[in-house]
Design a protein around this motif. Structure first.
Motif, short mmCIF file in Angstrom:
data_model
loop_
_atom_site.label_atom_id
_atom_site.label_comp_id
_atom_site.label_asym_id
_atom_site.label_seq_id
_atom_site.Cartn_x
_atom_site.Cartn_y
_atom_site.Cartn_z
N LEU A 22 0.83 -1.21 0.00
CA LEU A 22 0.00 0.00 0.00
C LEU A 22 0.86 1.26 0.00
O LEU A 22 0.59 2.21 -0.74
CB LEU A 22 -0.94 -0.01 1.20
N LEU A 23 1.91 1.25 0.80
CA LEU A 23 2.82 2.39 0.85
C LEU A 23 3.51 2.60 -0.51
O LEU A 23 3.65 3.73 -0.97
CB LEU A 23 3.86 2.18 1.96
N GLY A 24 3.91 1.50 -1.14
CA GLY A 24 4.51 1.60 -2.47
C GLY A 24 3.56 2.18 -3.50
O GLY A 24 3.95 3.01 -4.32
N ARG A 25 2.31 1.76 -3.45
CA ARG A 25 1.33 2.31 -4.40
C ARG A 25 1.06 3.79 -4.14
O ARG A 25 0.86 4.56 -5.07
CB ARG A 25 0.03 1.52 -4.32
N LEU A 27 3.21 5.86 -3.13
CA LEU A 27 4.38 6.56 -3.64
C LEU A 27 4.51 6.46 -5.15
O LEU A 27 5.46 6.97 -5.74
CB LEU A 27 5.65 6.03 -2.98
N GLY A 28 3.58 5.74 -5.79
CA GLY A 28 3.60 5.59 -7.24
C GLY A 28 4.53 4.49 -7.73
O GLY A 28 4.93 4.49 -8.88
N LEU A 29 4.87 3.56 -6.86
CA LEU A 29 5.75 2.45 -7.22
C LEU A 29 4.96 1.16 -7.25
O LEU A 29 4.02 0.97 -6.48
CB LEU A 29 6.89 2.31 -6.22
N ASN A 30 5.35 0.26 -8.10
CA ASN A 30 4.72 -1.05 -8.13
C ASN A 30 5.61 -2.03 -7.37
O ASN A 30 6.14 -2.98 -7.92
CB ASN A 30 4.52 -1.51 -9.58
N ALA A 31 5.81 -1.73 -6.06
CA ALA A 31 6.73 -2.53 -5.25
C ALA A 31 6.29 -2.47 -3.79
O ALA A 31 5.53 -1.60 -3.38
CB ALA A 31 8.15 -2.02 -5.38
#
Length: 126
Positions: A22-25, A27-31
């Motif tokens: 969720l935090l990655g999403r 931040l705009g990351l797929n990780a």
């Protein structure tokens, strides 16, 4: 029982993984960003809290200790493999930065090894 410690560890891993994703999403990351760290902090906090209240029994604590001692080296190995793969796909700048960091560390070993040695002349003062 040891199974309760294992269940607590698995719940922390699941929650940490979901939170990291969720935090990655966000931040705009797929990780997964920090999911393992979140899981370990949650496990430490929860097990300390349960130990203070007397709910966590020694066999359950043994289950947590067993799996956490296996879990951490595996996660570190996976993360190291992903870092190497990312560096190889990242181009020459990432590889050069890695090589320079290793060379700098190796070249500082003699300097750091001299720290704390006694004066070779034996008079005690420099």
């Amino acid at each position: 029982m040891a199974i309760y410690g294992t269940a607590l560890l698995s719940l922390c891993v699941i929650f940490g993984s979901m939170t990291g994703t969720l935090l990655g999403r966000m931040l705009g990351l797929n990780a997964n960003v920090g999911g393992v760290g979140i899981a370990m902090l949650l496990l430490i906090y929860t097990s300390n809290r349960l130990r203070k209240t007397g709910i966590l029994q020694p066999p359950s604590e043994a289950g947590i200790l067993f799996w956490s001692s296996i879990y951490i080296p595996i996660v570190v190995a996976i993360a190291a493999t992903q870092n190497v793969q990312a560096a190889l796909h990242g181009g020459p700048a990432a590889i050069i930065a890695g090589v320079l960091a290793v060379v700098a560390c190796v070249s500082l070993v003699p300097l750091i090894s001299r720290i704390g040695r006694e004066n070779p002349s034996g008079d005690g003062d420099a």
